[in-house]
Design a protein around this motif. Structure first.
Motif, PDB file in Angstrom:
ATOM      1  N   ILE A 176       0.855  -1.188   0.000  1.00  0.00           N
ATOM      2  CA  ILE A 176       0.000   0.000   0.000  1.00  0.00           C
ATOM      3  C   ILE A 176       0.891   1.238   0.000  1.00  0.00           C
ATOM      4  O   ILE A 176       1.798   1.354   0.833  1.00  0.00           O
ATOM      5  CB  ILE A 176      -0.935   0.016   1.225  1.00  0.00           C
ATOM      6  CG1 ILE A 176      -1.827  -1.227   1.226  1.00  0.00           C
ATOM      7  CG2 ILE A 176      -1.791   1.274   1.226  1.00  0.00           C
ATOM      8  CD1 ILE A 176      -2.710  -1.332   2.465  1.00  0.00           C
ATOM      9  N   HIS A 177       0.652   2.149  -0.921  1.00  0.00           N
ATOM     10  CA  HIS A 177       1.501   3.339  -1.055  1.00  0.00           C
ATOM     11  C   HIS A 177       0.662   4.605  -0.873  1.00  0.00           C
ATOM     12  O   HIS A 177      -0.392   4.756  -1.501  1.00  0.00           O
ATOM     13  CB  HIS A 177       2.176   3.350  -2.434  1.00  0.00           C
ATOM     14  CG  HIS A 177       2.933   2.095  -2.743  1.00  0.00           C
ATOM     15  ND1 HIS A 177       4.231   1.887  -2.318  1.00  0.00           N
ATOM     16  CD2 HIS A 177       2.569   0.969  -3.430  1.00  0.00           C
ATOM     17  CE1 HIS A 177       4.640   0.694  -2.721  1.00  0.00           C
ATOM     18  NE2 HIS A 177       3.646   0.123  -3.399  1.00  0.00           N
ATOM     19  N   TYR A 221      -4.569   6.499  -1.485  1.00  0.00           N
ATOM     20  CA  TYR A 221      -3.705   5.326  -1.428  1.00  0.00           C
ATOM     21  C   TYR A 221      -3.793   4.550  -2.735  1.00  0.00           C
ATOM     22  O   TYR A 221      -4.809   4.558  -3.418  1.00  0.00           O
ATOM     23  CB  TYR A 221      -4.119   4.404  -0.264  1.00  0.00           C
ATOM     24  CG  TYR A 221      -4.145   5.097   1.068  1.00  0.00           C
ATOM     25  CD1 TYR A 221      -3.025   5.113   1.888  1.00  0.00           C
ATOM     26  CD2 TYR A 221      -5.296   5.750   1.498  1.00  0.00           C
ATOM     27  CE1 TYR A 221      -3.042   5.761   3.109  1.00  0.00           C
ATOM     28  CE2 TYR A 221      -5.324   6.402   2.721  1.00  0.00           C
ATOM     29  CZ  TYR A 221      -4.194   6.409   3.519  1.00  0.00           C
ATOM     30  OH  TYR A 221      -4.223   7.057   4.724  1.00  0.00           O
ATOM     31  N   LYS A 222      -2.695   3.881  -3.054  1.00  0.00           N
ATOM     32  CA  LYS A 222      -2.674   2.952  -4.176  1.00  0.00           C
ATOM     33  C   LYS A 222      -2.188   1.598  -3.675  1.00  0.00           C
ATOM     34  O   LYS A 222      -1.255   1.522  -2.865  1.00  0.00           O
ATOM     35  CB  LYS A 222      -1.744   3.457  -5.291  1.00  0.00           C
ATOM     36  CG  LYS A 222      -2.363   4.525  -6.182  1.00  0.00           C
ATOM     37  CD  LYS A 222      -1.473   4.839  -7.364  1.00  0.00           C
ATOM     38  CE  LYS A 222      -2.139   5.874  -8.288  1.00  0.00           C
ATOM     39  NZ  LYS A 222      -1.266   6.204  -9.445  1.00  0.00           N
ATOM     40  N   VAL A 223      -2.831   0.553  -4.172  1.00  0.00           N
ATOM     41  CA  VAL A 223      -2.494  -0.807  -3.759  1.00  0.00           C
ATOM     42  C   VAL A 223      -2.010  -1.572  -4.979  1.00  0.00           C
ATOM     43  O   VAL A 223      -2.629  -1.528  -6.050  1.00  0.00           O
ATOM     44  CB  VAL A 223      -3.716  -1.509  -3.137  1.00  0.00           C
ATOM     45  CG1 VAL A 223      -3.330  -2.903  -2.659  1.00  0.00           C
ATOM     46  CG2 VAL A 223      -4.281  -0.683  -1.998  1.00  0.00           C
ATOM     47  N   ASP A 224      -0.891  -2.290  -4.824  1.00  0.00           N
ATOM     48  CA  ASP A 224      -0.413  -3.139  -5.913  1.00  0.00           C
ATOM     49  C   ASP A 224      -1.485  -4.173  -6.251  1.00  0.00           C
ATOM     50  O   ASP A 224      -1.936  -4.921  -5.364  1.00  0.00           O
ATOM     51  CB  ASP A 224       0.880  -3.851  -5.498  1.00  0.00           C
ATOM     52  CG  ASP A 224       2.024  -2.868  -5.262  1.00  0.00           C
ATOM     53  OD1 ASP A 224       1.928  -1.743  -5.784  1.00  0.00           O
ATOM     54  OD2 ASP A 224       2.985  -3.224  -4.565  1.00  0.00           O
ATOM     55  N   PRO A 225      -1.932  -4.227  -7.503  1.00  0.00           N
ATOM     56  CA  PRO A 225      -3.052  -5.101  -7.855  1.00  0.00           C
ATOM     57  C   PRO A 225      -2.783  -6.580  -7.633  1.00  0.00           C
ATOM     58  O   PRO A 225      -3.715  -7.360  -7.427  1.00  0.00           O
ATOM     59  CB  PRO A 225      -3.291  -4.793  -9.338  1.00  0.00           C
ATOM     60  CG  PRO A 225      -2.010  -4.206  -9.827  1.00  0.00           C
ATOM     61  CD  PRO A 225      -1.433  -3.475  -8.661  1.00  0.00           C
ATOM     62  N   GLU A 226      -1.521  -6.991  -7.659  1.00  0.00           N
ATOM     63  CA  GLU A 226      -1.193  -8.408  -7.500  1.00  0.00           C
ATOM     64  C   GLU A 226      -0.846  -8.774  -6.063  1.00  0.00           C
ATOM     65  O   GLU A 226      -0.426  -9.898  -5.792  1.00  0.00           O
ATOM     66  CB  GLU A 226      -0.008  -8.770  -8.409  1.00  0.00           C
ATOM     67  CG  GLU A 226      -0.233  -8.463  -9.889  1.00  0.00           C
ATOM     68  CD  GLU A 226      -1.426  -9.224 -10.440  1.00  0.00           C
ATOM     69  OE1 GLU A 226      -1.641 -10.378 -10.037  1.00  0.00           O
ATOM     70  OE2 GLU A 226      -2.143  -8.645 -11.288  1.00  0.00           O
ATOM     71  N   ALA A 227      -1.009  -7.836  -5.145  1.00  0.00           N
ATOM     72  CA  ALA A 227      -0.627  -8.088  -3.754  1.00  0.00           C
ATOM     73  C   ALA A 227      -1.538  -9.141  -3.128  1.00  0.00           C
ATOM     74  O   ALA A 227      -2.758  -9.009  -3.156  1.00  0.00           O
ATOM     75  CB  ALA A 227      -0.698  -6.794  -2.955  1.00  0.00           C
ATOM     76  N   PRO A 228      -0.965 -10.215  -2.558  1.00  0.00           N
ATOM     77  CA  PRO A 228      -1.789 -11.231  -1.889  1.00  0.00           C
ATOM     78  C   PRO A 228      -2.303 -10.721  -0.557  1.00  0.00           C
ATOM     79  O   PRO A 228      -1.631  -9.952   0.135  1.00  0.00           O
ATOM     80  CB  PRO A 228      -0.811 -12.395  -1.689  1.00  0.00           C
ATOM     81  CG  PRO A 228       0.537 -11.735  -1.605  1.00  0.00           C
ATOM     82  CD  PRO A 228       0.470 -10.532  -2.506  1.00  0.00           C
ATOM     83  N   VAL A 229      -3.518 -11.124  -0.204  1.00  0.00           N
ATOM     84  CA  VAL A 229      -4.125 -10.685   1.047  1.00  0.00           C
ATOM     85  C   VAL A 229      -4.321 -11.886   1.962  1.00  0.00           C
ATOM     86  O   VAL A 229      -4.918 -12.887   1.563  1.00  0.00           O
ATOM     87  CB  VAL A 229      -5.485  -9.997   0.802  1.00  0.00           C
ATOM     88  CG1 VAL A 229      -6.065  -9.507   2.121  1.00  0.00           C
ATOM     89  CG2 VAL A 229      -5.322  -8.842  -0.170  1.00  0.00           C
ATOM     90  N   ASN A 230      -3.788 -11.792   3.161  1.00  0.00           N
ATOM     91  CA  ASN A 230      -3.951 -12.859   4.153  1.00  0.00           C
ATOM     92  C   ASN A 230      -4.157 -12.206   5.523  1.00  0.00           C
ATOM     93  O   ASN A 230      -3.353 -12.347   6.430  1.00  0.00           O
ATOM     94  CB  ASN A 230      -2.739 -13.780   4.155  1.00  0.00           C
ATOM     95  CG  ASN A 230      -2.930 -14.985   5.064  1.00  0.00           C
ATOM     96  OD1 ASN A 230      -4.061 -15.391   5.353  1.00  0.00           O
ATOM     97  ND2 ASN A 230      -1.838 -15.559   5.535  1.00  0.00           N
ATOM     98  N   SER A 231      -5.246 -11.462   5.634  1.00  0.00           N
ATOM     99  CA  SER A 231      -5.488 -10.666   6.841  1.00  0.00           C
ATOM    100  C   SER A 231      -5.870 -11.540   8.030  1.00  0.00           C
ATOM    101  O   SER A 231      -6.492 -12.591   7.879  1.00  0.00           O
ATOM    102  CB  SER A 231      -6.595  -9.648   6.591  1.00  0.00           C
ATOM    103  OG  SER A 231      -6.204  -8.726   5.608  1.00  0.00           O
ATOM    104  N   GLU A 232      -5.486 -11.068   9.202  1.00  0.00           N
ATOM    105  CA  GLU A 232      -5.900 -11.677  10.461  1.00  0.00           C
ATOM    106  C   GLU A 232      -6.747 -10.670  11.229  1.00  0.00           C
ATOM    107  O   GLU A 232      -6.431  -9.480  11.259  1.00  0.00           O
ATOM    108  CB  GLU A 232      -4.685 -12.064  11.313  1.00  0.00           C
ATOM    109  CG  GLU A 232      -3.931 -13.265  10.808  1.00  0.00           C
ATOM    110  CD  GLU A 232      -2.832 -13.689  11.761  1.00  0.00           C
ATOM    111  OE1 GLU A 232      -2.335 -14.811  11.606  1.00  0.00           O
ATOM    112  OE2 GLU A 232      -2.479 -12.888  12.649  1.00  0.00           O
ATOM    113  N   LEU A 233      -7.812 -11.151  11.850  1.00  0.00           N
ATOM    114  CA  LEU A 233      -8.679 -10.291  12.635  1.00  0.00           C
ATOM    115  C   LEU A 233      -8.212 -10.287  14.083  1.00  0.00           C
ATOM    116  O   LEU A 233      -8.039 -11.348  14.691  1.00  0.00           O
ATOM    117  CB  LEU A 233     -10.127 -10.788  12.552  1.00  0.00           C
ATOM    118  CG  LEU A 233     -11.167  -9.941  13.307  1.00  0.00           C
ATOM    119  CD1 LEU A 233     -11.276  -8.549  12.699  1.00  0.00           C
ATOM    120  CD2 LEU A 233     -12.527 -10.635  13.294  1.00  0.00           C
TER     121      LEU A 233
END
Length: 337
Positions: A125-126, A288-300
């Motif tokens: 995220i930039h 903000y800009k997000v790299d489109p290929e960025a993998p998401v593995n969020s934890e709550l």
């Protein structure tokens, strides 16, 4: 179960407008999930004032709720900061903490902060349109504008995160610190994350700012209460060291994950409750800009910041005696120990 939905816009020229379809999709999912469970109240939050584009998000976040009754008669208040900028959720969390502060004759309210995040995704995220000047998040100015204490040494403790070099440089220009104690996430989900941050900021930390390696503070990426204790110990130790010089001024900067940002907030809030002002310096951006290929593995993650354990209803599983949750120290000295 009711929802207070805070809506804000960073302007038509913000890079974040590219993600409006995701915003709408999330809104639709929220409406579907809330059917028959409660109501949704919308609150509009202005981020800028007039044509000069002056950022006023922190002040407006503080004004969203002026009294506990405006939030409603609830046993628990949950603030989800997963999609909110620091300039909004830090002052808002501070205001809610103040409103639910225990007082005689006042009902006990549990206050929780929820966040879904992934530090590896955050690195993709930039910030776009970074403000030219850093400023202090209201109301945590740290008495930096008082002429009577202008000559006191300044200690800066930035909580480091990825892609924040410009922000760090501008915060440095604002504070002009005499001592810098960077905070590194260790242990972390990525065991080498702290090393990567030092490598990314090596020239800035060691060549430009001449930081001593012993000044680094380490705190768990997933445990903001540990980071809270580490920062508190460091501030108490510096206060004792600078006592012959009539004290020092302290500034935190949460250019890090949201979990660690909450640690900075708790430190500033609790010291303020003990009549010691700690500043939180920050640089806003316009999107903000997000790299489109960025993998998401969020934890709550859920943080129980204040409140009181209650007896469980019949048939429910109760916590063992003596296992009562105490999320923060009763005073600064206790936390330092």
């Amino acid at each position: 179960m009711d929802v207070a939905l805070i809506e804000f816009s960073e302007g038509p020229n913000s890079p974040s407008t590219a993600y409006l379809p995701k915003v709408e999709a999330n809104h639709t999912r929220l409406l579907k999930a809330m059917q028959g469970r409660g109501t949704i109240r919308k609150f509009q939050l202005a981020l800028h004032a007039g044509d000069d584009r002056r950022r006023i998000s922190a002040q407006n976040a503080l004004r969203l709720f002026n009294d506990l009754s405006e939030l409603g008669d609830y046993t628990d208040i949950i603030l989800d900061v997963s999609a909110a900028p620091r300039g909004i959720y830090l002052p808002l969390a501070a205001k809610i903490l103040h409103l639910v502060e225990p007082e005689e004759g006042k009902p006990i309210v549990n206050f929780h902060v929820m966040v879904a995040e992934d530090s590896s995704f955050d690195a993709h995220i930039h910030d776009e349109g970074v403000e030219e000047r850093a400023d202090f998040i209201y109301p945590f100015k740290g008495a930096m504008d008082r002429e009577a204490t202008a000559g006191l040494p300044r200690v800066w403790m930035p909580l480091l995160g990825e892609n924040q070099r410009i922000q760090l440089e501008r915060i440095y220009e604002l504070i002009q610190p005499d001592e810098i104690c960077p905070v590194l996430p260790s242990p972390a989900r990525d065991p080498r994350r702290g090393d990567k941050l030092v490598q990314a900021y090596h020239g800035l930390l060691f060549d430009n700012w001449r930081i001593e390696p012993r000044n680094f503070i380490y705190g768990s990426e997933r445990n903001p209460f540990e980071v809270y204790r580490q920062l508190t110990r460091a501030i108490v130790a510096y206060r004792e060291s600078f006592a012959p010089l009539d004290g020092a001024k302290f500034v935190l900067s949460a250019v890090s994950s949201k979990l660690l940002s909450i640690a900075a907030l708790l430190v500033a809030y609790d010291f303020r409750a003990n009549d010691i002002e700690i500043g939180i310096a920050h640089v806003d951006c316009h999107g903000y800009k997000v790299d489109p290929e960025a993998p998401v593995n969020s934890e709550l993650s859920g943080l129980w910041l204040t409140g009181e354990w209650e007896a469980s209803p019949a048939g429910a599983v109760a916590a063992p005696e003596g296992n009562k949750l105490e999320s923060k120290a009763t005073n600064i000295e206790t936390a330092a120990k």
